[in-house]
Scaffold this active site. Structure first.
Site, PDB file in Angstrom:
ATOM      1  N   LYS A   1      18.903 104.955  38.762  1.00 46.15           N
ATOM      2  CA  LYS A   1      19.706 105.450  37.632  1.00 46.15           C
ATOM      3  C   LYS A   1      19.499 106.927  37.299  1.00 46.15           C
ATOM      4  CE  LYS A   1      22.085 102.894  36.884  1.00 46.15           C
ATOM      5  NZ  LYS A   1      23.102 102.509  37.912  1.00 46.15           N
TER       6      LYS A   1
ATOM      7  N   HIS B   1      14.883 104.842  46.934  1.00 42.29           N
ATOM      8  CA  HIS B   1      14.073 104.744  45.716  1.00 42.29           C
ATOM      9  C   HIS B   1      12.595 104.519  46.076  1.00 42.29           C
ATOM     10  CE1 HIS B   1      17.760 104.590  43.533  1.00 42.29           C
ATOM     11  NE2 HIS B   1      18.005 103.310  43.675  1.00 42.29           N
TER      12      HIS B   1
ATOM     13  N   SER C   1      20.353 103.623  31.010  1.00 45.12           N
ATOM     14  CA  SER C   1      21.296 103.398  32.108  1.00 45.12           C
ATOM     15  C   SER C   1      20.881 102.148  32.903  1.00 45.12           C
ATOM     16  CB  SER C   1      21.306 104.641  33.011  1.00 45.12           C
ATOM     17  OG  SER C   1      22.179 104.469  34.086  1.00 45.12           O
TER      18      SER C   1
HETATM   19  P1  A3P Z   1      24.893 106.298  33.082  1.00 47.76           P
HETATM   20  O1  A3P Z   1      24.666 104.828  33.226  1.00 47.76           O
HETATM   21  O2  A3P Z   1      23.988 106.909  32.062  1.00 47.76           O
HETATM   22  O3  A3P Z   1      26.327 106.658  32.857  1.00 47.76           O
HETATM   23  P2  A3P Z   1      22.286 106.013  40.108  1.00 47.76           P
HETATM   24  O4  A3P Z   1      23.352 106.349  41.083  1.00 47.76           O
HETATM   25  O5  A3P Z   1      20.962 106.624  40.458  1.00 47.76           O
HETATM   26  O6  A3P Z   1      22.216 104.550  39.876  1.00 47.76           O
HETATM   27  O7  A3P Z   1      22.673 106.723  38.725  1.00 47.76           O
HETATM   28  C1  A3P Z   1      23.775 106.266  37.977  1.00 47.76           C
HETATM   29  C2  A3P Z   1      23.904 107.152  36.744  1.00 47.76           C
HETATM   30  O8  A3P Z   1      24.379 108.451  37.136  1.00 47.76           O
HETATM   31  C3  A3P Z   1      24.935 106.582  35.755  1.00 47.76           C
HETATM   32  O9  A3P Z   1      24.478 106.993  34.465  1.00 47.76           O
HETATM   33  C4  A3P Z   1      26.188 107.332  36.190  1.00 47.76           C
HETATM   34  O10 A3P Z   1      27.211 107.354  35.232  1.00 47.76           O
HETATM   35  C5  A3P Z   1      25.581 108.724  36.427  1.00 47.76           C
HETATM   36  N1  A3P Z   1      26.454 109.588  37.242  1.00 47.76           N
HETATM   37  C6  A3P Z   1      26.952 109.339  38.452  1.00 47.76           C
HETATM   38  N2  A3P Z   1      27.746 110.337  38.848  1.00 47.76           N
HETATM   39  C7  A3P Z   1      27.762 111.257  37.868  1.00 47.76           C
HETATM   40  C8  A3P Z   1      28.426 112.513  37.673  1.00 47.76           C
HETATM   41  N3  A3P Z   1      29.244 113.019  38.567  1.00 47.76           N
HETATM   42  N4  A3P Z   1      28.178 113.183  36.517  1.00 47.76           N
HETATM   43  C9  A3P Z   1      27.347 112.687  35.583  1.00 47.76           C
HETATM   44  N5  A3P Z   1      26.709 111.483  35.716  1.00 47.76           N
HETATM   45  C10 A3P Z   1      26.908 110.786  36.833  1.00 47.76           C
END
Ligand code: A3P
Length: 296
Positions: free
Chosen positions: A47, A102, A132
């Site tokens: 996340k 991860h 998140s």
């Molecule tokens: P949120 O749940 O806070 O919205 P991962 O890919 O490591 O699982 O991370 C997912 C998080 O990164 C989510 O956060 C997602 O919305 C955010 N995210 C992905 N792409 C993004 C972007 N282009 N700009 C901002 N946040 C982004």
């Protein structure tokens, strides 16, 4: 029902994985896999913007041309190395290999620590990670649905989640960074100035893109663009893994949403642990969007 995998949290060598998608045998083999100079590993705690880096790396590779990346899912172009199906293919995958992971530093391929390949570590302020991850647990079929936020808060603080303890993860990678070709980036700096982050990544990877190509990478990597891009946003991932009816993987994409979730007591407890665990690391986090001016 015989072929439905049983998704259970289990520990392997002190780190939490999920049965059905991570196999101990393949994880052990991964550690000794040969690393090539052209390998690029994006390392994150869950996340922290993994999907974002997948999109950025794909677009840099395609010199900003979205039509090139349109033909395949980003998750296939830049796969999670530790997922059983990918771990099995890693050794024989063609160069250049771009992976996300991860894994903790001590279970990652050891070649990285002989300055082979490149590592991009993306960190996010851990209160937003927690929030998140809480929402992701509700969405992900492979993870136990939390009873409530407080239960998840305790699990996260104790590291009883896939990815284990956030503090251990960042400490492990950061304190070994000098053994690797290592770029440290934060989710918040990407929010603040995406173009500067893309330029930093290009420079680290030795990629030369012109002004227009950089502008195109940035344009296709914003939250709004990715939200509407099926190759980038995991909306096509099987319902057997993500319950798309519950919510979206691309949820809020901001800094400071923790303020809508943590109680005063939880926040004080978090701050105390944060101060104890992070005092030896020279790292600063941005905790709220109001702390910086967004660059367009
Ligand atoms: P949120 O749940 O806070 O919205 P991962 O890919 O490591 O699982 O991370 C997912 C998080 O990164 C989510 O956060 C997602 O919305 C955010 N995210 C992905 N792409 C993004 C972007 N282009 N700009 C901002 N946040 C982004």
């Amino acid at each position: 029902m015989a072929d439905t995998p049983d998704f259970q949290l289990y520990q392997h060598k002190g780190f939490y994985f999920i049965s059905g998608i991570h196999s101990a045998e393949d994880l052990d083999k991964l550690k000794d896999c040969e690393i090539r100079d052209t390998d690029i590993f994006t390392i994150t705690y869950p996340k922290s913007g993994t999907i974002w880096m997948q999109q950025i790396l794909c677009l840099i590779d395609a010199k900003g041309d979205l039509s090139v990346t349109d033909k395949r899912l980003n998750a296939d172009r830049v796969p999670w190395v530790e997922l059983t199906e990918n771990a099995k293919k890693f050794d024989s995958a063609p160069s250049p290999r771009m992976q996300v992971s991860h894994l903790p530093y001590y279970l990652a391929p050891q070649g990285l620590r002989q300055k082979k390949g490149k590592v991009i570590y993306v960190a996010r302020n851990p209160k937003d990670v927690l929030v998140s991850y809480y929402h992701f647990h509700k969405l992900a079929v492979i993870m136990e649905t939390p009873k409530d936020f407080n239960e998840f808060f305790n699990k996260f603080m104790e590291g009883r989640v896939c990815g284990s303890c956030w503090f251990d993860h960042i400490t492990g990678w950061y304190t070994h960074k000098d053994e690797m070709n290592f770029l440290y980036l934060t989710y918040e700096e990407m929010i603040q100035d995406l173009k500067a982050a893309v330029l930093k990544i290009c420079s680290f990877l030795g990629k030369q893109l012109d002004e227009q190509q950089i502008a195109n990478v940035v344009k296709h990597c914003t939250f709004e663009q990715m939200k509407n891009n099926l190759n980038a946003n995991y909306e096509t991932i099987s319902e057997s893994l993500l319950n798309h009816k519950i919510g979206k993987f691309m949820r809020k994409g901001t800094v400071g949403d923790w303020k809508n979730h943590l109680t005063v007591t939880q926040n004080e407890m978090f701050d105390q642990v944060f101060q104890e665990r992070m005092r030896k690391l020279p790292l600063k986090f941005v905790w709220d969007i109001s702390e910086f001016k967004i660059c367009s």
